[in-house]
Each structure stands twice: as C-alpha cells, then as structure tokens.
Scaffold this motif. Sequence first.
Motif, PDB file in Angstrom:
ATOM      1  N   ALA A  42       0.835  -1.195   0.000  1.00 40.60           N
ATOM      2  CA  ALA A  42       0.000   0.000   0.000  1.00 40.60           C
ATOM      3  C   ALA A  42       0.875   1.253   0.000  1.00 40.60           C
ATOM      4  O   ALA A  42       1.904   1.304   0.678  1.00 40.60           O
ATOM      5  CB  ALA A  42      -0.911   0.001   1.228  1.00 40.60           C
ATOM      6  N   TRP A  43       0.476   2.259  -0.745  1.00 37.46           N
ATOM      7  CA  TRP A  43       1.258   3.490  -0.840  1.00 37.46           C
ATOM      8  C   TRP A  43       1.435   4.170   0.508  1.00 37.46           C
ATOM      9  O   TRP A  43       2.452   4.817   0.757  1.00 37.46           O
ATOM     10  CB  TRP A  43       0.609   4.453  -1.824  1.00 37.46           C
ATOM     11  CG  TRP A  43       0.823   4.053  -3.252  1.00 37.46           C
ATOM     12  CD1 TRP A  43      -0.076   3.475  -4.104  1.00 37.46           C
ATOM     13  CD2 TRP A  43       2.040   4.195  -4.004  1.00 37.46           C
ATOM     14  NE1 TRP A  43       0.493   3.241  -5.324  1.00 37.46           N
ATOM     15  CE2 TRP A  43       1.798   3.670  -5.302  1.00 37.46           C
ATOM     16  CE3 TRP A  43       3.300   4.700  -3.711  1.00 37.46           C
ATOM     17  CZ2 TRP A  43       2.771   3.648  -6.288  1.00 37.46           C
ATOM     18  CZ3 TRP A  43       4.280   4.685  -4.695  1.00 37.46           C
ATOM     19  CH2 TRP A  43       4.009   4.159  -5.969  1.00 37.46           C
ATOM     20  N   LYS A  44       0.469   4.016   1.378  1.00 37.14           N
ATOM     21  CA  LYS A  44       0.556   4.681   2.684  1.00 37.14           C
ATOM     22  C   LYS A  44       1.658   4.086   3.557  1.00 37.14           C
ATOM     23  O   LYS A  44       1.956   4.624   4.630  1.00 37.14           O
ATOM     24  CB  LYS A  44      -0.782   4.608   3.411  1.00 37.14           C
ATOM     25  CG  LYS A  44      -1.222   3.204   3.794  1.00 37.14           C
ATOM     26  CD  LYS A  44      -2.582   3.239   4.472  1.00 37.14           C
ATOM     27  CE  LYS A  44      -3.045   1.849   4.885  1.00 37.14           C
ATOM     28  NZ  LYS A  44      -4.369   1.894   5.531  1.00 37.14           N
ATOM     29  N   ARG A  45       2.269   2.983   3.120  1.00 43.05           N
ATOM     30  CA  ARG A  45       3.364   2.371   3.883  1.00 43.05           C
ATOM     31  C   ARG A  45       4.731   2.917   3.479  1.00 43.05           C
ATOM     32  O   ARG A  45       5.739   2.502   4.043  1.00 43.05           O
ATOM     33  CB  ARG A  45       3.348   0.851   3.683  1.00 43.05           C
ATOM     34  CG  ARG A  45       2.062   0.184   4.126  1.00 43.05           C
ATOM     35  CD  ARG A  45       1.784   0.446   5.581  1.00 43.05           C
ATOM     36  NE  ARG A  45       0.447  -0.018   5.958  1.00 43.05           N
ATOM     37  CZ  ARG A  45      -0.152   0.283   7.097  1.00 43.05           C
ATOM     38  NH1 ARG A  45       0.473   1.061   7.971  1.00 43.05           N
ATOM     39  NH2 ARG A  45      -1.352  -0.174   7.365  1.00 43.05           N
ATOM     40  N   LEU A  46       4.765   3.853   2.537  1.00 44.82           N
ATOM     41  CA  LEU A  46       6.052   4.370   2.076  1.00 44.82           C
ATOM     42  C   LEU A  46       6.863   4.975   3.222  1.00 44.82           C
ATOM     43  O   LEU A  46       8.094   4.817   3.264  1.00 44.82           O
ATOM     44  CB  LEU A  46       5.837   5.402   0.970  1.00 44.82           C
ATOM     45  CG  LEU A  46       7.097   5.918   0.254  1.00 44.82           C
ATOM     46  CD1 LEU A  46       6.757   6.286  -1.187  1.00 44.82           C
ATOM     47  CD2 LEU A  46       7.723   7.120   0.943  1.00 44.82           C
ATOM     48  N   TRP A  47       6.204   5.632   4.156  1.00 46.04           N
ATOM     49  CA  TRP A  47       6.938   6.279   5.246  1.00 46.04           C
ATOM     50  C   TRP A  47       7.716   5.279   6.088  1.00 46.04           C
ATOM     51  O   TRP A  47       8.762   5.618   6.678  1.00 46.04           O
ATOM     52  CB  TRP A  47       5.982   7.077   6.133  1.00 46.04           C
ATOM     53  CG  TRP A  47       5.034   6.222   6.945  1.00 46.04           C
ATOM     54  CD1 TRP A  47       3.810   5.749   6.551  1.00 46.04           C
ATOM     55  CD2 TRP A  47       5.252   5.756   8.276  1.00 46.04           C
ATOM     56  NE1 TRP A  47       3.252   5.001   7.549  1.00 46.04           N
ATOM     57  CE2 TRP A  47       4.106   4.988   8.622  1.00 46.04           C
ATOM     58  CE3 TRP A  47       6.277   5.885   9.208  1.00 46.04           C
ATOM     59  CZ2 TRP A  47       3.968   4.371   9.867  1.00 46.04           C
ATOM     60  CZ3 TRP A  47       6.154   5.274  10.450  1.00 46.04           C
ATOM     61  CH2 TRP A  47       5.004   4.534  10.769  1.00 46.04           C
TER      62      TRP A  47
ATOM     63  N   SER B 273      -0.400  -4.788   4.181  1.00 47.64           N
ATOM     64  CA  SER B 273      -0.689  -3.850   5.238  1.00 47.64           C
ATOM     65  C   SER B 273      -1.620  -2.735   4.778  1.00 47.64           C
ATOM     66  O   SER B 273      -1.332  -1.565   4.927  1.00 47.64           O
ATOM     67  CB  SER B 273       0.605  -3.243   5.777  1.00 47.64           C
ATOM     68  OG  SER B 273       1.451  -4.246   6.279  1.00 47.64           O
ATOM     69  N   THR B 274      -2.747  -3.100   4.212  1.00 46.93           N
ATOM     70  CA  THR B 274      -3.690  -2.111   3.710  1.00 46.93           C
ATOM     71  C   THR B 274      -4.204  -1.225   4.842  1.00 46.93           C
ATOM     72  O   THR B 274      -4.537  -1.735   5.898  1.00 46.93           O
ATOM     73  CB  THR B 274      -4.898  -2.804   3.055  1.00 46.93           C
ATOM     74  OG1 THR B 274      -4.409  -3.592   1.986  1.00 46.93           O
ATOM     75  CG2 THR B 274      -5.880  -1.798   2.527  1.00 46.93           C
TER      76      THR B 274
END
Length: 218
Positions: free
Chosen positions: A132-137, A217-218
């Motif tokens: 998921a893109w929100k896991r980039l951090w 990890s959505t």
Amino acid sequence: MRYLFAALRLIAAVAIVIAVVAQWIESQRDPNYFFFNFFGYFTIQSNLFIATAFVILAFYGFSGRLTPPWLTVVHGATVTYMATTGVVYNLLLAGGPLGDFNVPWSNDILHRWIPLFAVLQWILFGDRSRIAWKRLWLFLIYPVVWLFVILAIRQRSFVPYPFLDIQKLGGLEVFFYCIGITAFIVAMSAIVIALSRFAILRPGAGQRTDERARVAST
C-alpha cells in the motif's frame, strides 16, 4: 518456480554472511578497529537486513506458504536500502582507495552484486503481495534514524563515509548530500512500491494465493 526463488535468495544470504564475516575478520587487524564502528556502516547493516529478509522469504518459499504482508513491506524496504547502497557507492565512493584492511571481493559482493541482485529479484520474482502506498513512510524510518545517529551523536568519533564528514566538508555541503540521498531513497521507495504491483515470473501453481492479502498492510 517458488523453489528457485527461495534457493537464489538463500544463496545470496549466504554470500552476504561470508562477505561480511571475511571483511570483519580482516578489519580486526586494523589498530583503529572498533566493533560498533564496523557494524555502524550503512553498507553492513543494509546487507545484513536483506540477508535476514532473504532467509525468511526462503523459508516461506520452500514451505509453500503465502508470504505475509508485513514481510513484503520489510522486503521492499531492504531492497530500497540495497539500491541506495549500490548507487551511493558507485557514484560517490568507487574508484577511491580501498584501504589496507579492505577485502576486494567482499567489497564487490556487498556494494555491487548484492544490490544488483536485490533489485533484479524484486523486479522479476512475482511471489509477493502489493504494498500500500501509505506504507512508504515506513521505508524511511531506518535511513533517517541512521543519519541522525551518525550526524548528531557519532560525528566526533565515527564518520563512516567522507561525504558525511562535517569537519572536512562543512555543514552545508553535508546537508546537501543528505538531502540528495534522502530524495533518492524516497524516489526509490516509490519505485519499489510501484513495482510490487507487477510480476514477470510467477511462482507457479504450488504457491498459495489469497486475494485478501494482495495489498500488504492495507
């Protein structure tokens, strides 16, 4: 196919361990050797991280179990760190003196061959879920912490790379190096996450799939 993926990753992990141990043994001959300095290099840490990820991935591959989403995130992050190791070394450090206690073949494995393999296996081996893109951090936590420790805590006693030496280069130049490397890590993290949505080599019918786990990890 999944057995091939697992075997190649396990071989890479063994190569990393052999290379690190060989360099570690040789480094102890240096009068200035210090255990925590040796294992404080980004190169050493990133290689050991991905070696651990490869061993765990090999376990899941040989057992035929679905790779869990958390492991895919860890795997993607370690690929980012290895790509950073390869690019930074070959752009900023390669061609310079290796030092009296450097092991050339170990140096090549850790700085060239493993980074190349790490990137290629991420592109080619399709035995993972999408990140998921929100896991980039999450990919940025380790590099940021490492830089903080080196620049704010260890600067006077340990400078692992010349482009981080504030006393010689000055704070402004080191700052720009850090900004450039951070930007590269962010961009590489985005590329790794984007590539998690594509697969060239499928693991085959033996690999169990679960559509509910397709996004890590959505």
